[in-house]
Design an enzyme around this catalytic site. Structure first.
Site, PDB file in Angstrom:
ATOM      1  N   CYS A  87       0.834  -1.210   0.000  1.00 20.56           N
ATOM      2  CA  CYS A  87       0.000   0.000   0.000  1.00 20.56           C
ATOM      3  C   CYS A  87       0.871   1.263   0.000  1.00 20.56           C
ATOM      4  CB  CYS A  87      -0.990  -0.060   1.152  1.00 20.56           C
ATOM      5  SG  CYS A  87      -2.432   0.947   0.820  1.00 20.56           S
ATOM      6  N   HIS A 180      -3.333  -4.914   1.778  1.00 23.06           N
ATOM      7  CA  HIS A 180      -2.698  -5.132   3.088  1.00 23.06           C
ATOM      8  C   HIS A 180      -2.609  -6.620   3.428  1.00 23.06           C
ATOM      9  CE1 HIS A 180      -2.483  -1.045   4.942  1.00 23.06           C
ATOM     10  NE2 HIS A 180      -3.278  -0.786   3.926  1.00 23.06           N
ATOM     11  N   GLU A 182      -1.091  -8.032   5.739  1.00 18.51           N
ATOM     12  CA  GLU A 182      -0.928  -8.301   7.179  1.00 18.51           C
ATOM     13  C   GLU A 182      -2.278  -8.345   7.893  1.00 18.51           C
ATOM     14  OE1 GLU A 182      -0.653  -5.518   5.693  1.00 18.51           O
ATOM     15  OE2 GLU A 182      -1.312  -3.877   6.987  1.00 18.51           O
TER      16      GLU A 182
HETATM   17  N1  GLN Z   1      -3.578   6.378   0.888  1.00 19.38           N
HETATM   18  C1  GLN Z   1      -2.337   6.153   1.547  1.00 19.38           C
HETATM   19  C2  GLN Z   1      -1.209   6.947   0.900  1.00 19.38           C
HETATM   20  O1  GLN Z   1      -1.381   7.487  -0.119  1.00 19.38           O
HETATM   21  C3  GLN Z   1      -1.981   4.687   1.544  1.00 19.38           C
HETATM   22  C4  GLN Z   1      -2.982   3.957   2.357  1.00 19.38           C
HETATM   23  C5  GLN Z   1      -2.485   2.711   2.982  1.00 19.38           C
HETATM   24  O2  GLN Z   1      -1.284   2.462   3.103  1.00 19.38           O
HETATM   25  N2  GLN Z   1      -3.418   1.935   3.469  1.00 19.38           N
HETATM   26  O3  GLN Z   1      -0.156   7.021   1.426  1.00 19.38           O
END
Ligand code: GLN
Length: 198
Positions: A87, A180, A182
């Site tokens: 992410c 994610h 995890e």
């Molecule tokens: N939207 C977040 C970002 O741009 C990432 C979100 C996440 O890691 N769950 O950094």
């Protein structure tokens, strides 16, 4: 030699990754330790590194200020080692971040362009069964304000798409996911990542 896995411990889903790595190591019959990383000297003897989800602008600032951005890039240049970005971590691995990406100091290790918060407000967070290359059963993926890769080039290989959008990629020993891993009890992603350690 027991394995040492570092998890960037600035902000975000740090403890969850540490627990998943510990469980995955055990399931693979490997010995090892998993440690949160906040300073370059904690990371230099790690065999692999995870950059967790969180807020990419914040994590990137803390990585740069601590000297870790420089240390990670330098070490990767000298000898590649496994890095997983989830992410926000995916954003931090990209060579190009579009939109409001100007605030992000990326590690620039993967041949891809990413867009932050790519699913918009209606789909801020959701779960889906994802088909992942080389996995024999779908993986239940949890997306939270997730990015996507809008473009890949060079050596970057697509491992999964959702709604035609690229959500998982690999390049050499780096890999990145928009979701994610995890947050489920499925260990396959962490096992896959750990299998890159020689
Ligand atoms: N939207 C977040 C970002 O741009 C990432 C979100 C996440 O890691 N769950 O950094």
């Amino acid at each position: 030699m027991p394995i040492k896995v570092g998890v960037i411990g600035m902000q975000g889903a740090v403890e969850e990754h540490i627990r998943m790595v510990e469980r995955a190591l055990k399931s693979m019959g490997k010995g090892g330790t998993t440690v949160p990383i906040r300073r370059p000297e904690q990371f230099l003897d790690c065999d692999a590194l995870i950059i967790p989800g969180g807020e990419s602008t914040t994590i990137s600032k803390l990585l740069a200020n601590s000297g870790l951005t420089y240390a990670i890039k330098k070490r990767y240049d000298e000898a590649e080692f496994p890095i997983m970005g989830a992410c926000a971590g995916m954003i931090l691995l990209a060579k190009k971040v579009i939109g409001d990406g100007k605030k992000i100091i990326s590690l620039e290790l993967m041949d891809m362009e990413v867009k932050r918060n790519a699913f918009g407000r209606q789909r801020e967070s959701f779960e889906t069964d994802l088909g992942v290359k080389n996995f024999d059963a779908p993986y239940r993926a949890v997306f939270i304000r997730a990015p996507v890769a809008t473009r890949v080039w060079g050596k970057c290989e697509v491992l999964a798409r959702f709604d035609q959008k690229i959500v998982m990629v690999k390049q050499d020993s780096c890999f990145a996911l928009a979701y994610h891993p995890e947050l489920t009890s499925d260990l396959r992603i962490h096992q896959y990542f750990l299998s890159f350690i020689e």
